[in-house]
Design a protein around this motif. Structure first.
Motif, PDB file in Angstrom:
ATOM      1  N   GLU A 189       0.819  -1.217   0.000  1.00 35.26           N
ATOM      2  CA  GLU A 189       0.000   0.000   0.000  1.00 35.26           C
ATOM      3  C   GLU A 189       0.851   1.265   0.000  1.00 35.26           C
ATOM      4  O   GLU A 189       0.604   2.202  -0.752  1.00 35.26           O
ATOM      5  N   LYS A 190       1.901   1.259   0.827  1.00 38.00           N
ATOM      6  CA  LYS A 190       2.678   2.509   0.944  1.00 38.00           C
ATOM      7  C   LYS A 190       3.459   2.842  -0.329  1.00 38.00           C
ATOM      8  O   LYS A 190       3.917   3.965  -0.497  1.00 38.00           O
ATOM      9  N   GLY A 238       2.015   2.413  -3.304  1.00 41.85           N
ATOM     10  CA  GLY A 238       0.976   2.771  -4.281  1.00 41.85           C
ATOM     11  C   GLY A 238       0.795   1.741  -5.372  1.00 41.85           C
ATOM     12  O   GLY A 238       0.194   2.017  -6.405  1.00 41.85           O
ATOM     13  N   LYS A 263      -6.714   6.167  -6.712  1.00 37.24           N
ATOM     14  CA  LYS A 263      -5.457   6.797  -6.309  1.00 37.24           C
ATOM     15  C   LYS A 263      -5.528   8.311  -6.557  1.00 37.24           C
ATOM     16  O   LYS A 263      -5.127   9.114  -5.721  1.00 37.24           O
ATOM     17  N   TYR A 306      -5.891   1.532  -1.583  1.00 39.64           N
ATOM     18  CA  TYR A 306      -5.714   0.427  -2.522  1.00 39.64           C
ATOM     19  C   TYR A 306      -6.196  -0.862  -1.866  1.00 39.64           C
ATOM     20  O   TYR A 306      -5.924  -1.047  -0.684  1.00 39.64           O
ATOM     21  N   THR A 314      -1.074  15.043  -7.506  1.00 36.20           N
ATOM     22  CA  THR A 314      -0.286  14.168  -6.647  1.00 36.20           C
ATOM     23  C   THR A 314      -0.286  14.695  -5.220  1.00 36.20           C
ATOM     24  O   THR A 314      -0.068  13.964  -4.285  1.00 36.20           O
TER      25      THR A 314
END
Ligand code: KG4
Ligand code: ZN
Length: 357
Positions: free
Chosen positions: A42-43, A45, A179, A185, A246
């Protein structure tokens, strides 16, 4: 007949044991263990292949022990060892296939190399009461994170490709849009959750390639991106678009987020339903099936089911726990293949691009 299967094509480690008794019923699932690695990736992405394979190496023996304990079954009583041999990440596929091959050699039993997509495709038939596990002709929609395809199924291993995505898979579009929206996620369940209270008609998003048998979702993803820039542009003063998206420093109004998720989800569902129904009509098959991670989506299941009922088609979907990656579907595909005399060589290599048809 008992099959033990491994699924390690991506970031889920799965081990399952399936037994077909010699009576009038369908197979019994004696054990199905899945270890998810979502937290580990997850971290970053997205999936990091090396982390995935290291974790498979840790989880595969543990889950094997858990599964045999749950099934109260010594490995010597397994009749065949199956594993997903593709498509997927090479370094992940290798782990499950190597363990299964080692067990097959060690216990002198057959090895079965199974196509991950066949596992999904057959999963709507899992849990039936037919001891022969007959696969009736159907139009199969497979919608997952890596694949979106329509297949005309005439029977076991008799598959004809009707159409596939030319760019992103439906699940990939869910993940990428989630995202962009700063959601977690995997993106599908997150978008579904926010879409539940949203207005699917609020934002006009494209339904691409409606007259083709193939799919395209990258235009939809880009449309969401521009729409989002327009929405947040009102509140956000960063120097360029990339930074704006972002940065996730912006906070979308809850109502806008729900409506955006609902509009995006509906755009995907409309395309999937329309093309699947068109394929069923064209190929004159009375049954429609859907499988793969995206088919967990309740709105997709409901709308596809209703559309089939309106047009007189029978509809079958895999149970929600069977939709995302698991080894039970690989064991089921292995069992069906074993029942018709199929076996693989232990020298058979994994293939990250293994085709179904
Ligand atoms: O079949 P799967 O577990 O893995 C592949 O073979 O790719 O599918 C995972 C995909 C992810 O993209 C995830 O976002 C999507 O399935 N997914 C969903 C839902 N649950 C999982 N998409 C939409 N709605 C859901 N409820
Ligand atoms: Zn899958």
């Amino acid at each position: 007949m008992t099959v033990l299967a491994f699924e390690t094509s991506c970031d889920e480690t799965g081990v399952a044991i399936l037994r077909q008794r010699d009576d009038e019923s369908g197979p019994d699932l004696l054990a199905s263990e899945v270890a998810s690695q979502i937290a580990a990736h997850e971290k970053y992405g997205g999936i990091v292949p090396e982390i995935a394979s290291r974790n498979h190496l840790i989880y595969a023996p543990r889950l094997l022990e858990r599964a045999t304990t749950a099934a109260k079954l010594p490995l010597s009583e397994v009749d065949a060892f199956a594993a997903t041999s593709g498509p997927g990440l090479a370094s992940s596929l290798m782990i499950g296939a190597s363990v299964a091959k080692g067990l097959a050699i060690g216990f002198g039993k057959p090895y079965l190399a199974i196509n991950h997509l066949e596992g999904h495709l057959l999963s709507p038939f899992f849990g039936g009461a037919d001891p022969n596990n007959e696969i009736r002709p159907n139009i199969s929609l497979i919608v997952s994170g890596g694949h979106t395809m329509l297949i005309c199924v005439r029977g076991l291993s008799d598959y004809q490709l009707i159409g596939r995505t030319v760019d992103d898979a439906a699940g990939e579009a869910f993940d990428k849009v989630a995202k962009m929206l700063g959601l977690g996620y995997p993106g599908g369940p997150e978008i579904e959750k926010h879409a539940r209270h949203g207005d699917p008609k609020r934002f006009d998003l494209p339904r691409s390639m409606l007259d083709s048998e193939n799919f395209s979702f990258s235009g939809l993803k880009t449309a969401v991106r521009y729409l989002l820039l327009k929405i947040i542009g009102r509140f956000c003063e960063t120097p360029n678009d990339e930074q704006r998206l972002t940065q996730t420093a912006y906070k979308l109004d809850g109502r806008v987020l729900s409506d955006l998720c609902a509009s995006f989800q509906q755009a995907i569902i409309d395309v999937l339903v329309r093309k699947t129904l068109a394929a069923a009509q064209q190929h004159r098959v009375g049954l429609v099936t859907v499988s793969g991670g995206v088919s967990c989506n309740q709105d997709l299941r409901r709308q596809l089911g209703e559309a089939c009922a309106r047009k007189g088609f029978e509809f079958k979907n895999a149970k929600p726990w069977l939709c995302t990656d698991n080894a039970a579907m690989i064991a089921f595909a292995g069992l069906l293949r074993l029942q018709v005399g199929f076996q693989s060589e232990v020298t058979e290599e994994i293939d990250p691009n293994l085709a179904l048809v």
